[in-house]
Write a protein that holds these residues in place. Structure first.
Motif, PDB file in Angstrom:
ATOM      1  N   PRO A   1       0.803  -1.227   0.000  1.00 37.60           N
ATOM      2  CA  PRO A   1       0.000   0.000   0.000  1.00 37.60           C
ATOM      3  C   PRO A   1       0.834   1.276   0.000  1.00 37.60           C
ATOM      4  CG  PRO A   1       0.031  -0.965   2.194  1.00 37.60           C
ATOM      5  CD  PRO A   1       0.768  -1.922   1.297  1.00 37.60           C
ATOM      6  N   VAL A   2       2.151   1.152   0.228  1.00 41.48           N
ATOM      7  CA  VAL A   2       2.999   2.353   0.266  1.00 41.48           C
ATOM      8  C   VAL A   2       3.630   2.609  -1.104  1.00 41.48           C
ATOM      9  CG1 VAL A   2       5.023   3.424   1.326  1.00 41.48           C
ATOM     10  CG2 VAL A   2       3.456   2.065   2.721  1.00 41.48           C
ATOM     11  N   CYS A   3       4.288   1.584  -1.662  1.00 40.23           N
ATOM     12  CA  CYS A   3       4.986   1.804  -2.945  1.00 40.23           C
ATOM     13  C   CYS A   3       4.190   1.260  -4.129  1.00 40.23           C
ATOM     14  CB  CYS A   3       6.378   1.181  -2.920  1.00 40.23           C
ATOM     15  SG  CYS A   3       6.385  -0.602  -2.782  1.00 40.23           S
ATOM     16  N   PHE A   4       3.069   0.589  -3.862  1.00 40.57           N
ATOM     17  CA  PHE A   4       2.171   0.061  -4.903  1.00 40.57           C
ATOM     18  C   PHE A   4       2.746  -1.146  -5.644  1.00 40.57           C
ATOM     19  CE2 PHE A   4       1.568   4.809  -4.929  1.00 40.57           C
ATOM     20  CZ  PHE A   4       0.338   4.856  -4.282  1.00 40.57           C
ATOM     21  N   ASN A   5       3.920  -1.647  -5.206  1.00 34.97           N
ATOM     22  CA  ASN A   5       4.578  -2.733  -5.934  1.00 34.97           C
ATOM     23  C   ASN A   5       4.312  -4.097  -5.308  1.00 34.97           C
ATOM     24  OD1 ASN A   5       5.783  -1.212  -7.990  1.00 34.97           O
ATOM     25  ND2 ASN A   5       7.412  -0.540  -6.598  1.00 34.97           N
ATOM     26  N   LEU A   6       4.618  -5.130  -6.105  1.00 30.45           N
ATOM     27  CA  LEU A   6       4.448  -6.529  -5.727  1.00 30.45           C
ATOM     28  C   LEU A   6       4.868  -6.814  -4.285  1.00 30.45           C
ATOM     29  CD1 LEU A   6       4.192  -9.381  -7.624  1.00 30.45           C
ATOM     30  CD2 LEU A   6       6.484  -9.570  -6.713  1.00 30.45           C
TER      31      LEU A   6
ATOM     32  N   THR B   1       4.005 -22.553  -6.965  1.00 27.48           N
ATOM     33  CA  THR B   1       3.644 -23.971  -7.119  1.00 27.48           C
ATOM     34  C   THR B   1       4.749 -24.635  -7.944  1.00 27.48           C
ATOM     35  OG1 THR B   1       2.546 -23.878  -9.283  1.00 27.48           O
ATOM     36  CG2 THR B   1       1.217 -23.206  -7.372  1.00 27.48           C
ATOM     37  N   PRO B   2       4.687 -25.951  -8.128  1.00 24.25           N
ATOM     38  CA  PRO B   2       5.711 -26.594  -8.981  1.00 24.25           C
ATOM     39  C   PRO B   2       5.671 -26.067 -10.425  1.00 24.25           C
ATOM     40  CG  PRO B   2       4.541 -28.225  -7.645  1.00 24.25           C
ATOM     41  CD  PRO B   2       3.811 -26.935  -7.457  1.00 24.25           C
ATOM     42  N   ARG B   3       4.576 -25.443 -10.832  1.00 23.60           N
ATOM     43  CA  ARG B   3       4.472 -24.930 -12.203  1.00 23.60           C
ATOM     44  C   ARG B   3       5.010 -23.499 -12.353  1.00 23.60           C
ATOM     45  NH1 ARG B   3       0.108 -27.633 -10.909  1.00 23.60           N
ATOM     46  NH2 ARG B   3      -1.016 -25.749 -10.261  1.00 23.60           N
ATOM     47  N   THR B   4       5.312 -22.833 -11.246  1.00 26.28           N
ATOM     48  CA  THR B   4       5.782 -21.441 -11.335  1.00 26.28           C
ATOM     49  C   THR B   4       7.157 -21.387 -11.997  1.00 26.28           C
ATOM     50  OG1 THR B   4       4.633 -21.041  -9.256  1.00 26.28           O
ATOM     51  CG2 THR B   4       6.132 -19.314 -10.017  1.00 26.28           C
ATOM     52  N   LYS B   5       7.270 -20.603 -13.059  1.00 25.92           N
ATOM     53  CA  LYS B   5       8.541 -20.492 -13.796  1.00 25.92           C
ATOM     54  C   LYS B   5       9.193 -19.129 -13.640  1.00 25.92           C
ATOM     55  CE  LYS B   5       9.336 -24.377 -15.549  1.00 25.92           C
ATOM     56  NZ  LYS B   5       8.377 -25.006 -16.465  1.00 25.92           N
ATOM     57  N   ALA B   6       8.366 -18.108 -13.422  1.00 27.06           N
ATOM     58  CA  ALA B   6       8.942 -16.758 -13.428  1.00 27.06           C
ATOM     59  C   ALA B   6       8.080 -15.831 -12.602  1.00 27.06           C
ATOM     60  CB  ALA B   6       9.041 -16.231 -14.863  1.00 27.06           C
ATOM     61  N   ILE B   7       8.682 -14.683 -12.301  1.00 27.33           N
ATOM     62  CA  ILE B   7       7.982 -13.649 -11.566  1.00 27.33           C
ATOM     63  C   ILE B   7       8.300 -12.324 -12.279  1.00 27.33           C
ATOM     64  CG2 ILE B   7       9.889 -13.624  -9.885  1.00 27.33           C
ATOM     65  CD1 ILE B   7       7.807 -12.959  -7.747  1.00 27.33           C
ATOM     66  N   ILE B   8       7.286 -11.502 -12.432  1.00 28.89           N
ATOM     67  CA  ILE B   8       7.487 -10.210 -13.122  1.00 28.89           C
ATOM     68  C   ILE B   8       7.177  -9.077 -12.164  1.00 28.89           C
ATOM     69  CG2 ILE B   8       7.008  -8.806 -15.165  1.00 28.89           C
ATOM     70  CD1 ILE B   8       5.983 -11.196 -16.628  1.00 28.89           C
ATOM     71  N   PRO B   9       8.186  -8.593 -11.416  1.00 27.79           N
ATOM     72  CA  PRO B   9       7.943  -7.383 -10.620  1.00 27.79           C
ATOM     73  C   PRO B   9       7.817  -6.184 -11.550  1.00 27.79           C
ATOM     74  CG  PRO B   9      10.258  -7.994 -10.507  1.00 27.79           C
ATOM     75  CD  PRO B   9       9.579  -9.065 -11.315  1.00 27.79           C
ATOM     76  N   VAL B  10       6.908  -5.286 -11.209  1.00 29.88           N
ATOM     77  CA  VAL B  10       6.718  -4.051 -11.978  1.00 29.88           C
ATOM     78  C   VAL B  10       7.213  -2.897 -11.100  1.00 29.88           C
ATOM     79  CG1 VAL B  10       5.026  -2.551 -13.098  1.00 29.88           C
ATOM     80  CG2 VAL B  10       4.701  -5.032 -13.116  1.00 29.88           C
ATOM     81  N   HIS B  11       8.005  -2.018 -11.675  1.00 30.09           N
ATOM     82  CA  HIS B  11       8.480  -0.840 -10.933  1.00 30.09           C
ATOM     83  C   HIS B  11       7.486   0.292 -11.199  1.00 30.09           C
ATOM     84  CE1 HIS B  11      11.839  -3.409 -10.358  1.00 30.09           C
ATOM     85  NE2 HIS B  11      12.400  -3.183 -11.526  1.00 30.09           N
TER      86      HIS B  11
ATOM     87  N   ASP C   1      15.578  -7.111  -3.502  1.00 28.79           N
ATOM     88  CA  ASP C   1      16.325  -8.085  -2.689  1.00 28.79           C
ATOM     89  C   ASP C   1      15.424  -9.259  -2.308  1.00 28.79           C
ATOM     90  OD1 ASP C   1      18.662  -6.702  -2.815  1.00 28.79           O
ATOM     91  OD2 ASP C   1      18.592  -5.905  -0.768  1.00 28.79           O
ATOM     92  N   ALA C   2      14.209  -8.949  -1.842  1.00 29.15           N
ATOM     93  CA  ALA C   2      13.285 -10.006  -1.435  1.00 29.15           C
ATOM     94  C   ALA C   2      12.843 -10.838  -2.643  1.00 29.15           C
ATOM     95  CB  ALA C   2      12.071  -9.388  -0.741  1.00 29.15           C
ATOM     96  N   ILE C   3      12.623 -10.164  -3.772  1.00 31.01           N
ATOM     97  CA  ILE C   3      12.156 -10.879  -4.972  1.00 31.01           C
ATOM     98  C   ILE C   3      13.259 -11.786  -5.521  1.00 31.01           C
ATOM     99  CG2 ILE C   3      11.440 -10.534  -7.384  1.00 31.01           C
ATOM    100  CD1 ILE C   3       9.937  -7.957  -6.229  1.00 31.01           C
ATOM    101  N   MET C   4      14.493 -11.305  -5.544  1.00 33.03           N
ATOM    102  CA  MET C   4      15.594 -12.132  -6.045  1.00 33.03           C
ATOM    103  C   MET C   4      15.877 -13.313  -5.110  1.00 33.03           C
ATOM    104  SD  MET C   4      16.117 -10.788  -8.923  1.00 33.03           S
ATOM    105  CE  MET C   4      17.463 -11.814  -9.510  1.00 33.03           C
ATOM    106  N   ALA C   5      15.728 -13.085  -3.806  1.00 34.44           N
ATOM    107  CA  ALA C   5      15.941 -14.178  -2.854  1.00 34.44           C
ATOM    108  C   ALA C   5      14.887 -15.273  -3.064  1.00 34.44           C
ATOM    109  CB  ALA C   5      15.880 -13.640  -1.423  1.00 34.44           C
ATOM    110  N   LEU C   6      13.652 -14.852  -3.269  1.00 33.83           N
ATOM    111  CA  LEU C   6      12.556 -15.793  -3.520  1.00 33.83           C
ATOM    112  C   LEU C   6      12.807 -16.574  -4.815  1.00 33.83           C
ATOM    113  CD1 LEU C   6       9.718 -16.482  -2.375  1.00 33.83           C
ATOM    114  CD2 LEU C   6       8.805 -14.766  -3.963  1.00 33.83           C
ATOM    115  N   ALA C   7      13.247 -15.840  -5.843  1.00 34.53           N
ATOM    116  CA  ALA C   7      13.493 -16.464  -7.145  1.00 34.53           C
ATOM    117  C   ALA C   7      14.628 -17.486  -7.044  1.00 34.53           C
ATOM    118  CB  ALA C   7      13.824 -15.388  -8.176  1.00 34.53           C
ATOM    119  N   LYS C   8      15.653 -17.140  -6.292  1.00 34.27           N
ATOM    120  CA  LYS C   8      16.799 -18.030  -6.142  1.00 34.27           C
ATOM    121  C   LYS C   8      16.375 -19.309  -5.415  1.00 34.27           C
ATOM    122  CE  LYS C   8      21.685 -17.754  -5.277  1.00 34.27           C
ATOM    123  NZ  LYS C   8      22.749 -17.216  -4.444  1.00 34.27           N
TER     124      LYS C   8
END
Ligand SMILES: *Cc1c(COP(=O)(O)O)cnc(C)c1O
Length: 398
Positions: free
Chosen positions: A107-112, A122-132, A141-148
């Motif tokens: 609610p502060v920065c409006f981002n993911l 899920t096992p089918r998740t292949k990618a994540i698209i954060p929007v700036h 940092d949090a998104i890259m850690a999750l992706a890794k």
């Protein structure tokens, strides 16, 4: 005095001599497709993307589509996208045959919201698209850690954030791909459609480069099915002119945003968003947030350089956002709702099985209103916006 939401003429007309010279150069060369201005522009973009490989493309939408194609994402795959963004972020996922999975936002920065995104994997998740969104980068940092942790690709939708930074790193330089739009209303605006795809990875770059021209290598031999995602030489030439002024434009947007915040913050019922709420506010708190204060001003996190593609208020209280919009418009002040309907509620996505809690995104769609913040906005124009906005706040019936 009417004030438009955006004035592309105020930016482009003073550059008429330079833009006409660029046009003449391309006209005289006759090289309208992949002429020398395209690689020259790609080189010059390195200063802003901070990555070695930059590919001029036909639009921001096509940059996202091309990134998904180069990563081999397709039927059976899920891609996490924020529910509160421009449609293209999710539309491209559908176009490659994959399924967009919508995550709630901050609610502060409006981002993911990375914690909510984590719950959707899920096992089918292949990618994540954060929007700036609006020119401020997501919590990378949090998104890259999750992706890794889950072995996911990250495609940054930096359509609104060319030149923004997060902890000193440029938007689009952190994930596997960065996607930028040069649609005329974006911070670097072409004289038509244009975009850019950036990556640190030489082999992903090579794959995308071939897919940009029908998967063709060598000429008339097609290794894969690509499409026509090329950037026009003319747009590249125009963009090279405008790129030289980009830092000046960004500084002017930042000054306008700072001036709004300093002049509006003391108005009755107005407050500045609290950056710490991003981490600790719960959905429950948000639902019970009282209607005083009644307008929340946007804030840049200290670790971000925000490029202010939009200066977006939250107007609390049922129906008050629409009332403020009508008030501003009746006084000739341009303003717009980015975005009035979250992606999970779009008619084309009605059939997606969907049940996670997107309550912040839904609430923002009812509350947001963007004000004019373009670089050429004069102090007199901005004062007019502020006066009209304050007249709304000070009227007890609002
Ligand atoms: C503008 C925009 C796009 C699409 O860019 P186009 O150049 O218009 O195709 C994608 N995502 C976001 C968040 C945008 O704002």
């Amino acid at each position: 005095m009417p004030v438009p939401l955006l004035d592309v003429n105020a930016q482009n007309h003073p550059l008429a001599t330079e833009l006409e010279a660029a046009f003449q150069r391309v006209l005289q060369s006759g090289q309208f497709i992949m002429g020398p201005d395209v690689p020259a522009f790609e080189q010059e973009c390195k200063d802003f993307t901070g990555v070695p490989h930059n590919l001029g493309v036909s639009s921001g939408t096509d940059a996202i589509l091309l990134a998904l194609m180069a990563l081999g994402i397709g039927p059976g795959d899920e891609v996490i996208v924020p529910a509160f963004t421009f449609f293209a972020t999710a539309g491209c996922v559908t176009r490659v045959g994959a399924t967009p999975v919508f995550a709630d936002v901050c609610p502060v920065c409006f981002n993911l919201d990375p914690a909510h995104a984590a719950s959707l994997i899920t096992p089918r998740t292949k990618a994540i698209i954060p929007v700036h969104l609006f020119g401020q980068m997501a919590d990378m940092d949090a998104i890259m850690a999750l992706a890794k942790q889950h072995n996911l690709y990250v495609i940054e939708d930096a359509a609104q954030a060319f030149g923004a930074t997060y902890k000193g790193k440029p938007a689009g330089s952190i994930g596997h791909f960065g996607c930028y739009s040069f649609f005329p209303s974006k911070n670097l605006g072409a004289l038509g459609d244009a975009g850019l795809l950036a990556t640190n990875d030489a082999s992903l770059y090579e794959k995308a480069r071939i897919l940009r021209t029908h998967g063709m290598k060598p000429k008339y031999y097609h290794q894969e099915v690509g499409a026509n995602f090329r950037l026009d030489s003319l747009q590249a030439a125009f963009l090279r002119v405008k790129l030289q002024h980009h830092s000046t434009y960004t500084a002017a947007r930042q000054a306008n945003a700072a001036r709004y915040t300093s002049l509006l913050a003391s108005t009755e019922g107005v407050t500045i968003a609290n950056p710490t709420d991003c981490q600790c506010i719960t959905k429950q708190d948000l639902r019970h947030q009282s209607s005083s204060p009644r307008i929340i001003l946007p804030v840049a996190y200290p670790n971000n350089s925000h490029t202010w593609n939009q200066y977006t208020l939250r107007v609390l209280g049922e129906g008050r956002r629409n009332a403020l919009k009508a008030h501003l418009q009746s006084h000739g002040i341009g303003c717009e709702i980015y975005y009035p309907l979250t992606l999970d509620r779009q008619p084309c996505y009605k059939s997606l099985p969907y049940c996670s809690d997107l309550s912040i995104a839904h609430r923002l769609a009812e509350e947001v209103l963007s004000l004019p913040v373009y670089p050429e906005l004069t102090s007199a124009q901005q004062d007019e916006v502020i006066t009209i906005l304050q007249s709304f706040c000070l009227n007890p019936s609002n």
